[in-house]
Design an enzyme around this catalytic site. Sequence first.
Site, PDB file in Angstrom:
ATOM      1  N   ASP A 134       0.654  -1.165   0.197  1.00 17.28           N
ATOM      2  CA  ASP A 134       0.000   0.288   0.135  1.00 17.28           C
ATOM      3  C   ASP A 134       1.003   1.468   0.074  1.00 17.28           C
ATOM      4  OD1 ASP A 134      -2.427  -1.514   0.574  1.00 17.28           O
ATOM      5  OD2 ASP A 134      -2.163  -1.313   1.961  1.00 17.28           O
ATOM      6  N   LYS A 135       0.385   2.267  -0.220  1.00 17.88           N
ATOM      7  CA  LYS A 135       0.939   3.404  -0.070  1.00 17.88           C
ATOM      8  C   LYS A 135       1.947   3.917   1.163  1.00 17.88           C
ATOM      9  CE  LYS A 135      -0.088   8.355  -1.079  1.00 17.88           C
ATOM     10  NZ  LYS A 135      -1.576   9.316  -0.937  1.00 17.88           N
TER      11      LYS A 135
END
Length: 358
Positions: free
Chosen positions: A166-167
């Site tokens: 994820d970011k």
Amino acid sequence: MSTVDEELIENFIGPDEELIEDDRRQYEHFRFEVDKGQGLLRIDKYLVNVMPNISRNRIQDAADSGCIVVNGMPVKSSYKVKPMDQISIMLGYPQQDYVIVPQDIPINIVYEDDDIIVVNKQPGLVVHPGFGNYDGTLLNAIAWHLKDNPDFDANDSRVGLVHRIDKDTSGLLLIAKTPEAKTHLGLQFFNKTTYRRYQAVVWGIVKEDEGTIRGDLGRDPNDRMHFIVFPEGENPVAKHAVTHYKVLERLTYVTLVECRLETGRTHQIRVHMKHIGHTLFNDERYGGNLILKGVNSIRYKLFVKNCFAACPRQALHAKSLGFVHPRTGEQMMFTSELPADMQELIERWRNYSFTLNK
């Protein structure tokens, strides 16, 4: 299991048709054997469950083109799988609706050779372009890094990211520089033979020293941005997921844990830990940005607020990554240090715990 299968190709195109090497590279090839306990289920729904990141539309298009074969015979998407069915599917690589342009974005490359790149991704960096993030991603940075390499095309789906994080998760990511490397490495991830360890700070004191979380992951019907856990087999669209965890340190109202992924689903650690009552610290999407444990005092609330400021994202780091090199067969192992924000967060909780226990 993604592999180029000569017999499978022949079944699809017919023995009298010629398949040149350029055509061969336009397809991904998969084989599955249905489990003994599988109930009757449409094959398009079944394949969505077992094939990560493949849409139902792509599977239905493959069936309409005669590219899904069960027990040697092409089937339509309405076919219902039965226990022990042998499924073969050939999928054309999808066209991207964006162009990856080289951008000079700093990244931490910890290893590189002719076949692979291992990156220690900083938090806040999106890994690939998509809706709302068409540039400024890790893949744009890789395109810049390899802009003088005539053999690497950042817009070729046969190369690039082998897996994703994820970011706002930091840590190790694997990039394939050649189609052969991506196929080989993708098969390792599919067969669960890679080694992946994460560290996370979670709310609450985890009582058991170690444990396993099993629960299928699917989108929350009330909020498509969230994933939730379904009992195994209850929801045919939810995907099988298993996370193993081990306590590393207990710090009064939070716990530092290590998580080992047996499967790799979207938000898996975040959702599984929330499911057992231990939401990741400062995970805004799943409610970890609220004070979930502790005392009701102004001093404590200020302390937690400062902790949120010190680590302004979910406290999750992909710390270790192991795999077999796609060309040499050598076992590769990489470990990364916790980033500064998580280190500061942990130190703050250690100092808080020390002060309470003096």
